[in-house]
Design a protein around this motif. Structure first.
Motif, mmCIF file in Angstrom:
data_model
loop_
_atom_site.group_PDB
_atom_site.id
_atom_site.type_symbol
_atom_site.label_atom_id
_atom_site.label_comp_id
_atom_site.label_asym_id
_atom_site.label_seq_id
_atom_site.Cartn_x
_atom_site.Cartn_y
_atom_site.Cartn_z
ATOM 1 N N GLY A 117 0.651 -0.794 -0.180
ATOM 2 C CA GLY A 117 0.213 0.055 0.253
ATOM 3 C C GLY A 117 0.565 1.277 0.050
ATOM 4 O O GLY A 117 1.925 1.272 0.665
ATOM 5 N N ASP A 118 0.484 2.258 -0.456
ATOM 6 C CA ASP A 118 0.772 3.889 -0.419
ATOM 7 C C ASP A 118 -0.182 4.698 -0.626
ATOM 8 O O ASP A 118 -1.071 3.984 -0.992
ATOM 9 C CB ASP A 118 1.397 3.962 -1.365
ATOM 10 C CG ASP A 118 2.564 5.319 -1.561
ATOM 11 O OD1 ASP A 118 1.974 6.052 -1.074
ATOM 12 O OD2 ASP A 118 3.470 4.935 -1.830
ATOM 13 N N SER A 119 -0.593 5.879 0.395
ATOM 14 C CA SER A 119 -1.374 6.499 0.246
ATOM 15 C C SER A 119 -1.329 7.345 -0.869
ATOM 16 O O SER A 119 -2.589 7.754 -1.275
ATOM 17 C CB SER A 119 -1.866 7.534 1.898
ATOM 18 O OG SER A 119 -0.304 7.478 2.031
ATOM 19 N N SER A 120 -0.837 7.864 -1.370
ATOM 20 C CA SER A 120 0.028 8.624 -2.745
ATOM 21 C C SER A 120 -0.880 8.403 -4.221
ATOM 22 O O SER A 120 -0.349 9.018 -4.889
ATOM 23 C CB SER A 120 0.970 9.252 -2.446
ATOM 24 O OG SER A 120 1.679 9.286 -1.383
ATOM 25 N N VAL A 121 -2.306 7.369 -3.891
ATOM 26 C CA VAL A 121 -2.710 6.985 -5.547
ATOM 27 C C VAL A 121 -3.734 7.428 -5.093
ATOM 28 O O VAL A 121 -4.515 7.945 -3.899
ATOM 29 C CB VAL A 121 -2.347 5.802 -5.578
ATOM 30 C CG1 VAL A 121 -1.012 5.478 -5.031
ATOM 31 C CG2 VAL A 121 -2.723 4.849 -4.017
#
Length: 265
Positions: A117-121
């Motif tokens: 996961g990455d929150s910048s998407v």
């Protein structure tokens, strides 16, 4: 909302294949009340890139569900596709349970899978609006559909092991590649006995495991839709942009030829 129908197994849903890179096709499909678009990146010039992103955004803006057929079961492409905002991945040439397990790992967050996961998407709304990881991962596991394709004899050789894997949302049957894999006549109407036997077996397994089955309606007719419904289909593909263009051009060609023949006579 369009996604509510995809989540609710009691509803039949209808869509079209999109092979061109035209957002207009997707907007038109939405204007006519279709539920989803099957955006192809396996056989088209579209890749898992800014073109696919444009088509996904067009679908989201038009309130129609974007499902993307990815080129392969590559885990990075699978993850990036749902991070772009696709509501599901349609994965070609599935042949084993281990392959399906890896796809689920790439698309679903723990505890269902192993997605990074990455929150910048986009799927994480770029970390805005009081972003919360627990809510995000839970919602993504519900939103992102895993749709393997049954389109070769190996799938059916391993069908029980494949269905034993938890996390499959639907199966899409590919009659052309299946026919090619066993050396029989290609028949999109699925009347050839070998193809019919396979799709009936697949439908029975889908019913047993409470998994949707997606089937293409060819030829597109009310009679064929009824046939697919009796087989157990709940996701119907009712045409594609290339076929629609061909049909229009064919009709124009017919009229032009009639006019030429009349003038020559």
């Amino acid at each position: 909302m369009y996604l509510d129908k995809l989540l609710n197994l009691d509803h039949d849903v209808f869509g079209i294949n999109v092979y061109s890179a035209s957002p207009a096709i997707i907007e038109i499909a939405a204007n006519w009340g279709l539920d989803f678009v099957f955006i192809d990146t396996e056989h088209s010039v579209t890749g898992i890139d800014s073109t696919a992103e444009k088509l996904i955004l067009a679908a989201r803006a038009a309130n129609i569900s974007p499902l993307v057929r990815v080129p392969s079961s590559n885990s990075v492409e699978l993850r990036k596709t749902v991070e772009m905002g696709a509501d599901g991945v349609i994965v070609p040439q599935i042949s084993s349970a281990s392959q399906v397990a890896k796809i689920i790992d790439a698309v679903k967050f723990p505890p269902l899978g192993k997605r990074g996961g990455d929150s910048s998407v986009r799927s994480a709304i770029y970390g805005s609006h009081n972003f919360n990881w627990a809510d995000y991962t839970q919602k993504e596991n519900q939103r992102c559909k895993v749709i393997p394709m049954a389109e070769n004899i190996a799938f059916f050789d391993n069908i029980d092991d494949i269905f034993a894997i938890k996390g499959i949302d639907a199966i899409h049957f590919g009659p052309a590649d299946f026919a090619l894999s066993i050396g029989c006549e290609v028949d999109y109407s699925m009347k050839v006995p070998e193809i019919r036997e396979a799709v009936e077996l697949l439908a029975a397994k889908c019913k047993e495991y409470n998994v949707r089955i997606m089937l293409g309606c060819s030829p597109v007719s009310y009679f064929q839709l009824e046939e697919l419904k009796l087989l157990g289909a709940t996701m119907f593909l009712v045409g594609n942009d290339m076929a629609f263009i061909n049909q229009g051009c064919s009709r124009s060609h017919e009229l032009i030829q009639r006019l030429k023949e009349k003038n020559d006579g």
